[in-house]
Design a protein around this motif. Sequence first.
Motif, PDB file in Angstrom:
ATOM      1  N   ALA A  88      33.912  81.151 -54.646  1.00  0.00           N
ATOM      2  CA  ALA A  88      33.875  82.504 -54.089  1.00  0.00           C
ATOM      3  C   ALA A  88      33.869  83.566 -55.187  1.00  0.00           C
ATOM      4  CB  ALA A  88      35.070  82.727 -53.163  1.00  0.00           C
ATOM      5  N   ALA A  89      34.383  83.217 -56.347  1.00  0.00           N
ATOM      6  CA  ALA A  89      34.468  84.164 -57.460  1.00  0.00           C
ATOM      7  C   ALA A  89      33.166  84.299 -58.234  1.00  0.00           C
ATOM      8  CB  ALA A  89      35.578  83.743 -58.411  1.00  0.00           C
ATOM      9  N   ILE A  90      32.155  83.471 -57.913  1.00  0.00           N
ATOM     10  CA  ILE A  90      30.865  83.574 -58.604  1.00  0.00           C
ATOM     11  C   ILE A  90      30.271  84.954 -58.340  1.00  0.00           C
ATOM     12  CG2 ILE A  90      28.494  82.705 -58.681  1.00  0.00           C
ATOM     13  CD1 ILE A  90      29.616  79.938 -57.965  1.00  0.00           C
TER      14      ILE A  90
ATOM     15  N   SER B 143      24.482  85.316 -57.577  1.00  0.00           N
ATOM     16  CA  SER B 143      24.026  84.071 -56.975  1.00  0.00           C
ATOM     17  C   SER B 143      24.313  82.877 -57.867  1.00  0.00           C
ATOM     18  CB  SER B 143      22.522  84.150 -56.698  1.00  0.00           C
ATOM     19  OG  SER B 143      22.220  85.225 -55.841  1.00  0.00           O
ATOM     20  N   GLY B 144      24.549  81.730 -57.252  1.00  0.00           N
ATOM     21  CA  GLY B 144      24.828  80.536 -58.041  1.00  0.00           C
ATOM     22  C   GLY B 144      25.253  79.383 -57.160  1.00  0.00           C
ATOM     23  N   TRP B 145      25.872  78.390 -57.795  1.00  0.00           N
ATOM     24  CA  TRP B 145      26.291  77.165 -57.111  1.00  0.00           C
ATOM     25  C   TRP B 145      27.698  76.775 -57.537  1.00  0.00           C
ATOM     26  CZ3 TRP B 145      23.212  73.884 -53.905  1.00  0.00           C
ATOM     27  CH2 TRP B 145      21.914  74.367 -53.676  1.00  0.00           C
ATOM     28  N   GLY B 146      28.473  76.295 -56.568  1.00  0.00           N
ATOM     29  CA  GLY B 146      29.775  75.694 -56.869  1.00  0.00           C
ATOM     30  C   GLY B 146      29.616  74.191 -56.850  1.00  0.00           C
ATOM     31  N   TRP B 147      30.263  73.517 -57.803  1.00  0.00           N
ATOM     32  CA  TRP B 147      30.073  72.075 -57.956  1.00  0.00           C
ATOM     33  C   TRP B 147      31.388  71.316 -58.099  1.00  0.00           C
ATOM     34  CZ3 TRP B 147      25.125  70.427 -57.590  1.00  0.00           C
ATOM     35  CH2 TRP B 147      24.087  71.336 -57.904  1.00  0.00           C
ATOM     36  N   LEU B 148      31.406  70.127 -57.535  1.00  0.00           N
ATOM     37  CA  LEU B 148      32.364  69.105 -57.930  1.00  0.00           C
ATOM     38  C   LEU B 148      31.555  68.134 -58.772  1.00  0.00           C
ATOM     39  CD1 LEU B 148      35.110  67.597 -57.802  1.00  0.00           C
ATOM     40  CD2 LEU B 148      34.167  66.341 -55.840  1.00  0.00           C
TER      41      LEU B 148
END
Length: 223
Positions: A144-146, A149-154
Amino acid sequence: MLSTITRRALATSVRRNVASTFARSLTSKATLPPLPYAYNALEPYISEEIMTLHHQKHHQTYVNGLNAAEEAYSNASSVKEQIALQAAIKFNGGGHINHSLFWKNLAPAHEDGGKLTDGPLKVQLEKDFGSVEEFKKKFNTSTAAIQGSGWGWLGYNSATKKLEIASTANQDPLISHVPIIGVDIWEHAFYLQYKNVKPDYLNAIWNVINFKEAEQRFLEASK
């Protein structure tokens, strides 16, 4: 043809089906992969309208852009022209890779979506984050802090042998880790349904995360 550096960077970021899909695009035109479920299958968590536009319009745009950039690269008359095309190849190639992974990363809630059963992935999440719920909390906060635009990953860190949370900007693929779960945080992934409330989207998406697929990626990465 892609440069050696770009080939290596993009190839590192994908595994199994995504890797084979993109590998074919290096020698032939990239194509839009079909969804493994219906456009309305992820409702009420992700609407049919979003899925249709996201797949048919946004992902198709990355496919078209990648094909155009690769063709221009192969026809370039100078190294300078090839260098100028690297940004388009990275952006559209990353968009194609990330979305190809993302579709398989999701599943209808009445099937495999949201169901993390006892097994190696759950054990590793509890080891690295304390609990599955703590992992989700940290993932959502980080993603949420990005900004923009972008992607969150595990991702799986092959050096530390741990699962770690990471993020990438725009359509950059994850190359520092093996991607296990990726969540699109571009507005086109959620705005029509969740407006500007990213936390609501991130809380909802866990109901349709395909943990079975994620575990398969983890098992392959941790061999």
